[in-house]
Write a protein that holds these residues in place. Structure first.
Motif, PDB file in Angstrom:
ATOM      1  N   LYS A 118       0.839  -1.200   0.000  1.00  0.00           N
ATOM      2  CA  LYS A 118       0.000   0.000   0.000  1.00  0.00           C
ATOM      3  C   LYS A 118       0.878   1.255   0.000  1.00  0.00           C
ATOM      4  O   LYS A 118       0.582   2.232  -0.696  1.00  0.00           O
ATOM      5  N   ALA A 119       1.961   1.214   0.740  1.00  0.00           N
ATOM      6  CA  ALA A 119       2.881   2.356   0.768  1.00  0.00           C
ATOM      7  C   ALA A 119       3.515   2.568  -0.601  1.00  0.00           C
ATOM      8  O   ALA A 119       3.655   3.708  -1.058  1.00  0.00           O
ATOM      9  N   GLU A 120       3.895   1.487  -1.257  1.00  0.00           N
ATOM     10  CA  GLU A 120       4.470   1.615  -2.611  1.00  0.00           C
ATOM     11  C   GLU A 120       3.438   2.167  -3.582  1.00  0.00           C
ATOM     12  O   GLU A 120       3.760   2.975  -4.450  1.00  0.00           O
ATOM     13  N   GLN A 121       2.203   1.762  -3.430  1.00  0.00           N
ATOM     14  CA  GLN A 121       1.140   2.276  -4.290  1.00  0.00           C
ATOM     15  C   GLN A 121       1.005   3.790  -4.089  1.00  0.00           C
ATOM     16  O   GLN A 121       0.908   4.542  -5.060  1.00  0.00           O
ATOM     17  N   ARG A 140       3.307   5.790  -3.065  1.00  0.00           N
ATOM     18  CA  ARG A 140       4.526   6.391  -3.625  1.00  0.00           C
ATOM     19  C   ARG A 140       4.360   6.622  -5.119  1.00  0.00           C
ATOM     20  O   ARG A 140       4.639   7.696  -5.630  1.00  0.00           O
ATOM     21  N   TRP A 141       3.876   5.622  -5.826  1.00  0.00           N
ATOM     22  CA  TRP A 141       3.706   5.746  -7.276  1.00  0.00           C
ATOM     23  C   TRP A 141       2.606   6.739  -7.618  1.00  0.00           C
ATOM     24  O   TRP A 141       2.723   7.486  -8.598  1.00  0.00           O
ATOM     25  N   GLN A 142       1.547   6.793  -6.830  1.00  0.00           N
ATOM     26  CA  GLN A 142       0.480   7.766  -7.068  1.00  0.00           C
ATOM     27  C   GLN A 142       1.017   9.192  -6.911  1.00  0.00           C
ATOM     28  O   GLN A 142       0.731  10.061  -7.732  1.00  0.00           O
ATOM     29  N   ARG A 143       1.776   9.403  -5.882  1.00  0.00           N
ATOM     30  CA  ARG A 143       2.341  10.745  -5.658  1.00  0.00           C
ATOM     31  C   ARG A 143       3.340  11.116  -6.740  1.00  0.00           C
ATOM     32  O   ARG A 143       3.400  12.261  -7.172  1.00  0.00           O
ATOM     33  N   ASN A 144       4.131  10.157  -7.174  1.00  0.00           N
ATOM     34  CA  ASN A 144       5.097  10.437  -8.237  1.00  0.00           C
ATOM     35  C   ASN A 144       4.394  10.802  -9.536  1.00  0.00           C
ATOM     36  O   ASN A 144       4.878  11.649 -10.286  1.00  0.00           O
ATOM     37  N   ALA A 145       3.261  10.164  -9.809  1.00  0.00           N
ATOM     38  CA  ALA A 145       2.504  10.476 -11.020  1.00  0.00           C
ATOM     39  C   ALA A 145       1.990  11.918 -10.977  1.00  0.00           C
ATOM     40  O   ALA A 145       1.991  12.617 -11.984  1.00  0.00           O
ATOM     41  N   VAL A 146       1.593  12.376  -9.799  1.00  0.00           N
ATOM     42  CA  VAL A 146       1.081  13.730  -9.650  1.00  0.00           C
ATOM     43  C   VAL A 146       2.220  14.746  -9.686  1.00  0.00           C
ATOM     44  O   VAL A 146       2.140  15.762 -10.359  1.00  0.00           O
ATOM     45  N   ARG A 147       3.294  14.462  -8.985  1.00  0.00           N
ATOM     46  CA  ARG A 147       4.423  15.401  -8.872  1.00  0.00           C
ATOM     47  C   ARG A 147       5.380  15.346 -10.057  1.00  0.00           C
ATOM     48  O   ARG A 147       6.168  16.252 -10.250  1.00  0.00           O
ATOM     49  N   GLU A 173      12.163  -0.841   5.392  1.00  0.00           N
ATOM     50  CA  GLU A 173      10.823  -0.757   4.790  1.00  0.00           C
ATOM     51  C   GLU A 173       9.913   0.163   5.605  1.00  0.00           C
ATOM     52  O   GLU A 173       9.126   0.924   5.042  1.00  0.00           O
ATOM     53  N   GLU A 174      10.015   0.104   6.916  1.00  0.00           N
ATOM     54  CA  GLU A 174       9.240   1.020   7.759  1.00  0.00           C
ATOM     55  C   GLU A 174       9.643   2.468   7.487  1.00  0.00           C
ATOM     56  O   GLU A 174       8.792   3.362   7.446  1.00  0.00           O
ATOM     57  N   TYR A 175      10.925   2.688   7.290  1.00  0.00           N
ATOM     58  CA  TYR A 175      11.414   4.036   6.987  1.00  0.00           C
ATOM     59  C   TYR A 175      10.829   4.512   5.658  1.00  0.00           C
ATOM     60  O   TYR A 175      10.409   5.659   5.525  1.00  0.00           O
ATOM     61  N   ARG A 176      10.786   3.614   4.686  1.00  0.00           N
ATOM     62  CA  ARG A 176      10.184   3.942   3.393  1.00  0.00           C
ATOM     63  C   ARG A 176       8.713   4.350   3.584  1.00  0.00           C
ATOM     64  O   ARG A 176       8.259   5.322   3.004  1.00  0.00           O
ATOM     65  N   VAL A 177       7.995   3.622   4.423  1.00  0.00           N
ATOM     66  CA  VAL A 177       6.596   3.971   4.721  1.00  0.00           C
ATOM     67  C   VAL A 177       6.540   5.361   5.339  1.00  0.00           C
ATOM     68  O   VAL A 177       5.688   6.182   4.976  1.00  0.00           O
ATOM     69  N   SER A 178       7.445   5.655   6.253  1.00  0.00           N
ATOM     70  CA  SER A 178       7.425   6.958   6.921  1.00  0.00           C
ATOM     71  C   SER A 178       7.677   8.097   5.938  1.00  0.00           C
ATOM     72  O   SER A 178       7.188   9.209   6.136  1.00  0.00           O
ATOM     73  N   LEU A 179       8.414   7.818   4.869  1.00  0.00           N
ATOM     74  CA  LEU A 179       8.713   8.861   3.891  1.00  0.00           C
ATOM     75  C   LEU A 179       7.602   9.040   2.858  1.00  0.00           C
ATOM     76  O   LEU A 179       7.343  10.161   2.414  1.00  0.00           O
ATOM     77  N   ALA A 189       4.273   7.304   2.858  1.00  0.00           N
ATOM     78  CA  ALA A 189       2.869   7.078   3.216  1.00  0.00           C
ATOM     79  C   ALA A 189       2.669   7.310   4.710  1.00  0.00           C
ATOM     80  O   ALA A 189       2.301   6.412   5.446  1.00  0.00           O
ATOM     81  N   GLN A 190       2.913   8.539   5.127  1.00  0.00           N
ATOM     82  CA  GLN A 190       2.834   8.874   6.545  1.00  0.00           C
ATOM     83  C   GLN A 190       1.475   8.506   7.137  1.00  0.00           C
ATOM     84  O   GLN A 190       1.388   8.149   8.303  1.00  0.00           O
TER      85      GLN A 190
END
Length: 96
Positions: A6-9, A11-18, A61-67, A69-70
Motif C-alpha cells: 500500500k505504501a508503494e502504491q 509512492r507511485w500515485q504521488r510520483n505520477a502527480v508530482r 521498509e518502515e522508513y520507506r513507509v514513513s517517507l 505514506a505517513q
C-alpha cells in the motif's frame, strides 16, 4: 506485507502527480538498500547470520513507509538515526 504494498502504491500515485520523487529521498533509500546488501554479503562471506539483519531490512521498509505514506503510520518510531544505530549494531557484531 500488505502495508508495504500500500505504501508503494501511494509512492507511485504521488510520483505520477508530482512528476517524480525527490532525488534526496531516492538517494537515501538507495544508500540504505546498498548498506543492507553489503552487510548481508559480509555475513554470508563469513557464514554467519543474525536476526538483526532481518530486522534492519524490516526497519528500512518502515522508513520507506514513513517517507512516502505517513498516513499509514509506522509500527514504531523510525528515523535515519535509528537505522544507523541498528546497522552499527550489526557491524559491531561482525567485528567480534
Amino acid at each position: 506485507m500488505p502495508r508495504y504494498l500500500k505504501a508503494e502504491q501511494r509512492r507511485w500515485q504521488r510520483n505520477a502527480v508530482r512528476g517524480g520523487e525527490s532525488q534526496t529521498i531516492a538517494r537515501e533509500l538507495q544508500q540504505w538498500s546498498s548498506r543492507y546488501q553489503d552487510l548481508e554479503g559480509q555475513l554470508g562471506a563469513e557464514l554467519r547470520w543474525t536476526p538483526k539483519l532481518d530486522e534492519l531490512r524490516f526497519w528500512i521498509e518502515e522508513y520507506r513507509v514513513s517517507l512516502y505514506a505517513q498516513e499509514l503510520k509506522t509500527l514504531a518510531p523510525i528515523s535515519a538515526a535509528r537505522l544507523e544505530d541498528r546497522a552499527a549494531e550489526i557491524e559491531a557484531w561482525l567485528r567480534r
